[in-house]
Scaffold this motif. Structure first.
Motif, mmCIF file in Angstrom:
data_model
loop_
_atom_site.group_PDB
_atom_site.id
_atom_site.type_symbol
_atom_site.label_atom_id
_atom_site.label_comp_id
_atom_site.label_asym_id
_atom_site.label_seq_id
_atom_site.Cartn_x
_atom_site.Cartn_y
_atom_site.Cartn_z
ATOM 1 N N ASN A 1 8.726 -0.932 -3.044
ATOM 2 C CA ASN A 1 8.676 -0.259 -1.745
ATOM 3 C C ASN A 1 8.652 -1.239 -0.583
ATOM 4 N N LEU A 2 7.902 -2.325 -0.757
ATOM 5 C CA LEU A 2 7.789 -3.280 0.341
ATOM 6 C C LEU A 2 9.133 -3.951 0.603
ATOM 7 N N CYS B 1 12.046 -2.770 0.035
ATOM 8 C CA CYS B 1 12.924 -1.788 0.678
ATOM 9 C C CYS B 1 12.551 -1.604 2.147
ATOM 10 N N ALA B 2 11.245 -1.620 2.418
ATOM 11 C CA ALA B 2 10.798 -1.466 3.804
ATOM 12 C C ALA B 2 11.370 -2.575 4.683
ATOM 13 N N ILE B 3 11.360 -3.805 4.180
ATOM 14 C CA ILE B 3 11.903 -4.932 4.940
ATOM 15 C C ILE B 3 13.413 -4.767 5.087
ATOM 16 N N LEU C 1 15.204 -2.200 5.197
ATOM 17 C CA LEU C 1 15.613 -1.122 6.104
ATOM 18 C C LEU C 1 14.993 -1.241 7.490
ATOM 19 N N HIS C 2 14.229 -2.296 7.712
ATOM 20 C CA HIS C 2 13.517 -2.465 8.984
ATOM 21 C C HIS C 2 14.504 -2.599 10.131
ATOM 22 N N VAL D 1 12.397 -14.091 1.459
ATOM 23 C CA VAL D 1 11.267 -13.173 1.599
ATOM 24 C C VAL D 1 10.775 -12.804 0.205
ATOM 25 N N PHE E 1 4.803 -12.277 1.068
ATOM 26 C CA PHE E 1 3.929 -11.096 1.122
ATOM 27 C C PHE E 1 3.023 -10.988 -0.095
ATOM 28 N N PRO F 1 0.082 -11.457 -2.605
ATOM 29 C CA PRO F 1 -1.304 -11.816 -2.325
ATOM 30 C C PRO F 1 -1.742 -13.023 -3.128
ATOM 31 N N PHE G 1 -1.858 -8.395 3.095
ATOM 32 C CA PHE G 1 -2.526 -7.155 3.490
ATOM 33 C C PHE G 1 -4.002 -7.166 3.131
ATOM 34 N N ARG H 1 -10.615 -15.051 -3.244
ATOM 35 C CA ARG H 1 -9.531 -14.907 -4.229
ATOM 36 C C ARG H 1 -9.464 -16.099 -5.169
ATOM 37 N N ASN I 1 8.925 3.697 3.205
ATOM 38 C CA ASN I 1 8.742 2.684 2.164
ATOM 39 C C ASN I 1 7.483 1.846 2.382
ATOM 40 N N LEU I 2 7.233 1.504 3.648
ATOM 41 C CA LEU I 2 6.072 0.655 3.915
ATOM 42 C C LEU I 2 4.775 1.392 3.598
ATOM 43 N N ALA J 1 4.314 1.425 0.002
ATOM 44 C CA ALA J 1 3.946 0.098 -0.487
ATOM 45 C C ALA J 1 2.438 -0.123 -0.360
ATOM 46 N N LEU K 1 -5.351 -3.979 -3.118
ATOM 47 C CA LEU K 1 -6.199 -3.270 -2.160
ATOM 48 C C LEU K 1 -7.176 -2.369 -2.907
ATOM 49 N N ILE L 1 0.097 -6.261 12.196
ATOM 50 C CA ILE L 1 0.975 -7.035 11.331
ATOM 51 C C ILE L 1 2.391 -6.690 11.756
ATOM 52 N N PHE M 1 6.203 -7.766 11.422
ATOM 53 C CA PHE M 1 7.196 -8.551 10.685
ATOM 54 C C PHE M 1 8.148 -9.291 11.616
#
Lengths: 213, 213
Positions: free
Chosen positions: A94-95, A97-99, A101-102, A152, A178, A180, A196, B20, B94-95, B98, B105, B194, B196
DNA sequence: CATTGTGAACTCATTCACAGCG
DNA sequence: CGCTGTGAATGAGTTCACAATG
């Protein structure tokens, strides 16, 4: 008079903010803007605006302010937004895809030239623009063929280092990570992390602090 | 001896990083760790580690180092990760998805209690966990009923302020904003952004700078 | 004796205050 | 006169260096 001088990273961040506010001002028909107004819009100090711009030249007119269109053009040049940048995304969840389509990224000239994954369920999936999700194994050749300069990483933490290494092999030396986790790269490679979990931790810390007060 | 003292935001960010790394060290079977080792893992200065921890107490043993398990527990308490935090997401593109599905999280106690959208195509869509995407109109009541303390905005820029206002009406005073715009909130509300586009701008700037050198 | 904890020194960033200029 | 541009002052954050100590 662009002196060779150490420019704070925060200055670059703010230039990006100024740019966005100036776009809105231009859209609203403003011709001129003062450092005071621009600062107010960005919720910072007017002297900060002038100092930031001062690192790169003299763009204003004393007694009047800054020409909105001209300042936009200047900042565009400073941030090198006056050209396109191709990036590649590794990890098409999902992430990713989010980028991909941003809208704002594409609008500023950041173009996703290729998207990669290692899952056979995803490889071959069509993307807007006529391309498909590629096998991560093709990363190195695709970088060369498509002139990708920014990588990315939107994979899980466990794959982040592997992907980073692939980007490095392909001589991509700017990575937006992105995942973690911290990735290790040589000095020649720029890395920006967006994590995040860390941001949520900060919110949780501050929230509790506020409750205690 | 938690003195009332200004603690740099960067310190909180680093505590999250230490946490972490300590999790990984514990997993690898380490019992103790020195500030030097922890600093090396985080790619920072050892004195920084000691100073950061020093704001909150004396957690180490001179000549030996820090007990991994104990330090984890201490940082957990400092960051208030020793409890769950419910958040709500507005904008289930999508975001939004995500964030909803982000494993780390949930693992740290950040639970998505509700997801909202204004599109009729999305409202009612089932989510993992037995819930559904709710109408954004239900935001205020859902906040109260589900004890949501953190609002996440993953809408387009054009809706961000409206959504922020809804969160504020519901007395959510911590917002994580992904929309590429600045939102206006009263002082009582914490906001982390945040963006991008801004990060990409920074990479583009630095890349060009590096090429010129 | 190795490593923490911490005041002091230093480096970096922001804000002030005013000279310079259209 | 008003607003920019900038050196000087202030403030914040990091690193040093060493005394304290288990």
């Amino acid at each position: 008079m662009t002196k060779t001088q150490k420019i704070p990273k925060a200055t670059i961040t703010r230039l990006s903010m100024y740019y966005r506010q100036l776009e809105l001002l231009e859209f609203d028909g403003y011709r001129m803007v003062s450092s005071e107004k621009l600062a107010w819009l960005c919720q910072i100090n007017p002297a900060q605006v002038r100092k930031d711009l001062g690192y790169f030249g003299e763009f204003g007119v004393r007694g009047v302010g800054y020409d909105v269109i001209d300042l936009l053009a200047q900042i565009k040049k400073i941030l090198s937004l006056n050209r396109d940048w191709n990036f590649g995304i590794a990890g098409m969840g999902n992430l990713g895809c989010a980028i991909l389509l941003h809208r704002n990224l594409a609008l500023r000239g950041f173009k996703c030239a290729a998207a990669f994954d290692n899952s056979h369920d995803r490889i071959g999936m069509p993307l807007p623009g006529g391309t498909k999700i590629r096998d991560i194994k093709e990363l190195k050749t695709a970088i060369r063929d498509l002139n990708i300069e920014i990588g990315v990483i939107t994979t899980p933490a466990s794959s982040a280092q592997k992907v980073a290494d692939l980007f490095l092999e392909g001589h991509v030396n700017a990575i937006l990570n992105f995942a973690p986790t911290r990735i290790n790269v040589p000095d020649c490679c720029l890395v920006e992390n967006i994590d995040f979990t860390v941001i949520m931790d900060i919110l949780a810390y501050k929230l509790r602090e506020k409750m205690a007060a």
